[in-house]
Motif scaffolding. Structure first.
Motif, PDB file in Angstrom:
ATOM      1  N   ARG A 135      50.834  19.795  33.066  1.00 35.32           N
ATOM      2  CA  ARG A 135      50.903  21.080  32.364  1.00 35.32           C
ATOM      3  C   ARG A 135      50.378  22.111  33.153  1.00 35.32           C
ATOM      4  O   ARG A 135      50.904  23.200  32.960  1.00 35.32           O
ATOM      5  CB  ARG A 135      49.388  20.881  31.536  1.00 35.32           C
ATOM      6  N   GLU A 136      49.740  22.069  34.258  1.00 34.20           N
ATOM      7  CA  GLU A 136      49.536  23.105  35.058  1.00 34.20           C
ATOM      8  C   GLU A 136      50.699  23.716  35.840  1.00 34.20           C
ATOM      9  O   GLU A 136      51.033  24.902  36.134  1.00 34.20           O
ATOM     10  CB  GLU A 136      48.256  22.840  36.236  1.00 34.20           C
ATOM     11  N   VAL A 137      51.504  22.610  36.544  1.00 33.64           N
ATOM     12  CA  VAL A 137      52.812  23.073  36.999  1.00 33.64           C
ATOM     13  C   VAL A 137      53.581  23.880  36.156  1.00 33.64           C
ATOM     14  O   VAL A 137      54.341  24.633  36.434  1.00 33.64           O
ATOM     15  CB  VAL A 137      53.763  21.609  37.596  1.00 33.64           C
ATOM     16  N   LEU A 138      53.746  23.526  35.097  1.00 30.61           N
ATOM     17  CA  LEU A 138      54.848  24.012  33.932  1.00 30.61           C
ATOM     18  C   LEU A 138      54.200  25.742  33.578  1.00 30.61           C
ATOM     19  O   LEU A 138      54.812  26.624  33.394  1.00 30.61           O
ATOM     20  CB  LEU A 138      55.033  23.328  33.027  1.00 30.61           C
ATOM     21  N   CYS A 139      52.716  25.506  33.454  1.00 29.21           N
ATOM     22  CA  CYS A 139      52.027  26.661  33.184  1.00 29.21           C
ATOM     23  C   CYS A 139      52.438  27.724  34.300  1.00 29.21           C
ATOM     24  O   CYS A 139      52.928  29.010  33.926  1.00 29.21           O
ATOM     25  CB  CYS A 139      50.788  26.437  33.055  1.00 29.21           C
ATOM     26  N   ARG A 140      51.987  27.371  35.497  1.00 29.15           N
ATOM     27  CA  ARG A 140      52.417  28.258  36.672  1.00 29.15           C
ATOM     28  C   ARG A 140      54.112  28.546  36.739  1.00 29.15           C
ATOM     29  O   ARG A 140      54.376  29.852  36.836  1.00 29.15           O
ATOM     30  CB  ARG A 140      52.082  27.607  37.844  1.00 29.15           C
ATOM     31  N   ALA A 141      54.944  27.871  36.751  1.00 31.93           N
ATOM     32  CA  ALA A 141      56.485  28.363  36.791  1.00 31.93           C
ATOM     33  C   ALA A 141      56.869  29.085  35.471  1.00 31.93           C
ATOM     34  O   ALA A 141      57.427  30.029  35.640  1.00 31.93           O
ATOM     35  CB  ALA A 141      57.308  26.797  36.761  1.00 31.93           C
ATOM     36  N   LYS A 159      43.896  26.776  34.740  1.00 35.65           N
ATOM     37  CA  LYS A 159      43.481  25.728  34.142  1.00 35.65           C
ATOM     38  C   LYS A 159      43.071  26.183  32.786  1.00 35.65           C
ATOM     39  O   LYS A 159      43.792  25.467  32.104  1.00 35.65           O
ATOM     40  CB  LYS A 159      42.025  25.406  34.650  1.00 35.65           C
ATOM     41  N   LEU A 160      42.563  27.469  32.807  1.00 33.79           N
ATOM     42  CA  LEU A 160      42.260  27.982  31.199  1.00 33.79           C
ATOM     43  C   LEU A 160      43.409  28.206  30.356  1.00 33.79           C
ATOM     44  O   LEU A 160      43.473  27.362  29.102  1.00 33.79           O
ATOM     45  CB  LEU A 160      41.639  29.154  31.404  1.00 33.79           C
ATOM     46  N   ILE A 214      56.751  20.478  27.659  1.00 29.34           N
ATOM     47  CA  ILE A 214      57.544  19.642  28.228  1.00 29.34           C
ATOM     48  C   ILE A 214      56.774  18.431  29.259  1.00 29.34           C
ATOM     49  O   ILE A 214      57.119  17.525  29.620  1.00 29.34           O
ATOM     50  CB  ILE A 214      58.317  20.250  29.260  1.00 29.34           C
ATOM     51  N   ASP A 215      55.226  18.688  29.365  1.00 30.35           N
ATOM     52  CA  ASP A 215      54.737  17.810  30.158  1.00 30.35           C
ATOM     53  C   ASP A 215      54.446  16.537  29.457  1.00 30.35           C
ATOM     54  O   ASP A 215      54.223  15.531  30.030  1.00 30.35           O
ATOM     55  CB  ASP A 215      53.224  18.586  30.091  1.00 30.35           C
ATOM     56  N   ARG A 216      54.479  16.600  28.059  1.00 32.29           N
ATOM     57  CA  ARG A 216      54.878  15.378  27.326  1.00 32.29           C
ATOM     58  C   ARG A 216      56.115  14.506  27.737  1.00 32.29           C
ATOM     59  O   ARG A 216      56.051  13.222  28.087  1.00 32.29           O
ATOM     60  CB  ARG A 216      54.642  15.421  25.865  1.00 32.29           C
ATOM     61  N   TYR A 217      57.253  15.047  27.928  1.00 31.39           N
ATOM     62  CA  TYR A 217      58.368  14.490  28.076  1.00 31.39           C
ATOM     63  C   TYR A 217      58.265  14.081  29.457  1.00 31.39           C
ATOM     64  O   TYR A 217      58.742  12.934  29.958  1.00 31.39           O
ATOM     65  CB  TYR A 217      59.495  15.290  27.829  1.00 31.39           C
ATOM     66  N   ILE A 218      57.557  14.788  30.463  1.00 28.75           N
ATOM     67  CA  ILE A 218      57.477  14.619  31.811  1.00 28.75           C
ATOM     68  C   ILE A 218      56.550  13.230  31.896  1.00 28.75           C
ATOM     69  O   ILE A 218      57.140  12.026  32.655  1.00 28.75           O
ATOM     70  CB  ILE A 218      56.888  15.661  32.564  1.00 28.75           C
ATOM     71  N   THR A 219      55.601  13.000  31.262  1.00 20.78           N
ATOM     72  CA  THR A 219      54.784  12.001  31.266  1.00 20.78           C
ATOM     73  C   THR A 219      55.424  10.602  30.584  1.00 20.78           C
ATOM     74  O   THR A 219      55.179   9.471  31.378  1.00 20.78           O
ATOM     75  CB  THR A 219      53.370  12.204  30.245  1.00 20.78           C
ATOM     76  N   PHE A 220      56.176  10.890  29.677  1.00 20.87           N
ATOM     77  CA  PHE A 220      57.054   9.698  29.203  1.00 20.87           C
ATOM     78  C   PHE A 220      58.166   9.264  30.300  1.00 20.87           C
ATOM     79  O   PHE A 220      58.562   8.114  30.407  1.00 20.87           O
ATOM     80  CB  PHE A 220      57.551  10.264  27.846  1.00 20.87           C
ATOM     81  N   GLY A 221      58.557  10.197  30.922  1.00 23.93           N
ATOM     82  CA  GLY A 221      59.727   9.952  31.894  1.00 23.93           C
ATOM     83  C   GLY A 221      59.079   9.265  32.966  1.00 23.93           C
ATOM     84  O   GLY A 221      59.821   8.269  33.555  1.00 23.93           O
ATOM     85  N   ALA A 222      57.888   9.651  33.544  1.00 22.92           N
ATOM     86  CA  ALA A 222      57.225   8.738  34.557  1.00 22.92           C
ATOM     87  C   ALA A 222      57.003   7.450  33.880  1.00 22.92           C
ATOM     88  O   ALA A 222      57.042   6.418  34.844  1.00 22.92           O
ATOM     89  CB  ALA A 222      55.879   9.291  34.717  1.00 22.92           C
TER      90      ALA A 222
END
Length: 416
Positions: free
Chosen positions: A138-144, A159-160, A246-254
């Motif tokens: 989530r943080e990675v994607l928010c930053r990008a 984080k916020l 997309i953090d959800r898809y990433i988690t499912f991918g892992a």
């Protein structure tokens, strides 16, 4: 004229809460039909699933999105007066604003920003005892996403803001405190983006004319007027939030990498297999469950009558796993996509169907695919990690859902 099967009981709202993603599919199986009617929140609703249902659902002459989404979804996920509730020329004009971001160069720029963030986080993880991938993604994607769009994001805000985006997503499909947290998060996020839009328009914040924030801040409606700053904020969040989602898809991918280790060598050897693996993640795992529309004018389909104004729900998850369309529908098998020539088919609709430019198909689908590919490469090529014992069950009553643990890893070592 055939009669649409009716669900038992006066209203099925509680049934939706109790069955979650499986609400439509379970009843279709019960009534031996891909279509049934019920009441949800006391309103008559037709529910259906499958390739043929999706094909007619995305026929703009038969359905409209205006006033289709429930208020709770508007006030958390989509925002008021967003493109998701528009139709006709106004929708097409607004859609061009979104499509202007989807150049190959633009998507690659976002992919590069995401890759850089993953590498930064990989180094950080070496000094951490436990990493919850869902939270970190989530943080990675928010930053990008913020860097790509042109939204300033202080380190103290990461984080916020990432948690506010998550609250909007998580609050869209629930009742109670989480839903109200989602509403409050959207209100705060909109005010934050509104201020930035004002700064862009007043030239207090200088951004490239090719940046998404400049394009959105200066977009004009069909009458030639600049969009209201609140509407711009809503639509800009509709760029940022889906990227964070997309953090959800990433988690499912892992999770898929963990449960199907036989895929790893194939992913290292073939870009085609990587593409297929990503597509199977989007087909197999639950993301957003349904899409809503209203009947534009009376019409008949497959012998059933659809009255004007009736709300209709299309089962996205059930269509992607429909046994009538997919061999071994409940098995994770990336190889089904190696020779799949129907990526525009209506049996595969994880992010909508129809034409990207003219219909309500999410243009961010290309971004989702590219960022998933970047992330899967990072997980298999750039770091080594351990997956400790944890609860990886997927709760189908939680919409949208993730593995219960958020997918925990530890003992991370970078390989670059």
């Amino acid at each position: 004229m055939k009669t649409i099967p009716k669900d038992k009981g006066f209203d099925s709202s509680l049934g939706l809460l109790f069955d979650g993603y499986d609400f439509i599919s379970k009843r279709c199986k019960r009534y031996q039909s891909n279509i049934f009617q019920t009441r949800l929140m006391l309103e008559k609703t037709i529910c259906f699933k499958g390739e043929e249902a999706a094909k007619v659902f995305y026929d703009k002459t038969k359905f409209t999105r205006e006033n289709a989404a429930p208020d709770r979804v508007k006030k958390t996920l989509f925002g008021e007066k967003s493109i998701q509730g528009m139709d006709g020329d106004a929708h097409l004009h607004r859609k061009q604003m979104f499509m202007s971001l989807m150049s190959e160069e633009g998507i690659q720029e976002l992919a590069t920003l995401t890759q850089q963030q993953w590498h930064n986080y990989g180094k950080k993880w070496e000094n951490m005892d436990k990493i919850v991938l869902f939270d970190e993604a989530r943080e990675v994607l928010c930053r990008a996403a913020c860097a790509w769009v042109g939204v300033p994001l202080e380190e103290s805000e990461v984080k916020l803001r990432s948690e506010q985006f998550e609250a909007m997503i998580a609050g869209s499909g629930v009742v109670g405190p989480k839903h109200w947290q989602g509403r409050k998060a959207r209100q705060k996020n909109e005010k934050w983006i509104e201020t930035i839009i004002e700064n862009v328009r007043n030239h207090q914040l200088n951004v490239p004319e090719t940046s998404p924030i400049y394009i959105f801040a200066n977009h004009r409606d069909l009458s030639g007027k600049l969009l209201d700053k609140r509407v711009v904020a809503v639509e800009l969040i509709n760029v940022l939030r889906p990227i964070v989602a997309i953090d959800r898809y990433i988690t499912f991918g892992a999770l898929a990498l963990h449960e199907h280790p036989e895929c790893r060598p194939k992913l290292l050897e073939s870009d085609d297999y990587l593409q297929a693996f990503v597509e199977e993640i989007r087909r197999f795992y639950p993301f957003f469950p349904f899409a809503a529309a209203r009947v534009r004018q009376d019409f008949d389909w497959q012998g059933y009558h659809f009255p004007q104004g009736t709300r209709v729900l299309l089962d996205l998850y059930g269509t992607n796993r429909d046994p009538q369309s997919w061999d071994k529908h409940d098995v994770f098998d990336p190889e089904r996509f190696l020779n799949f020539s129907e990526l525009d088919s209506f049996k595969f609709i994880p992010q909508g169907g129809g034409d990207y430019h003219t219909n309500h198909r999410c243009p961010g689908e290309w971004i989702t695919i590219e960022l998933l590919k970047v992330t899967m490469r990072f997980l298999i090529e750039s770091i080594n990690y351990n997956v400790p014992e944890q609860d990886l069950r997927i709760n189908h009553l939680r919409m949208p859902t993730i593995p219960a643990s958020g997918f925990v890893i530890d003992k991370v070592k970078v390989c670059y």
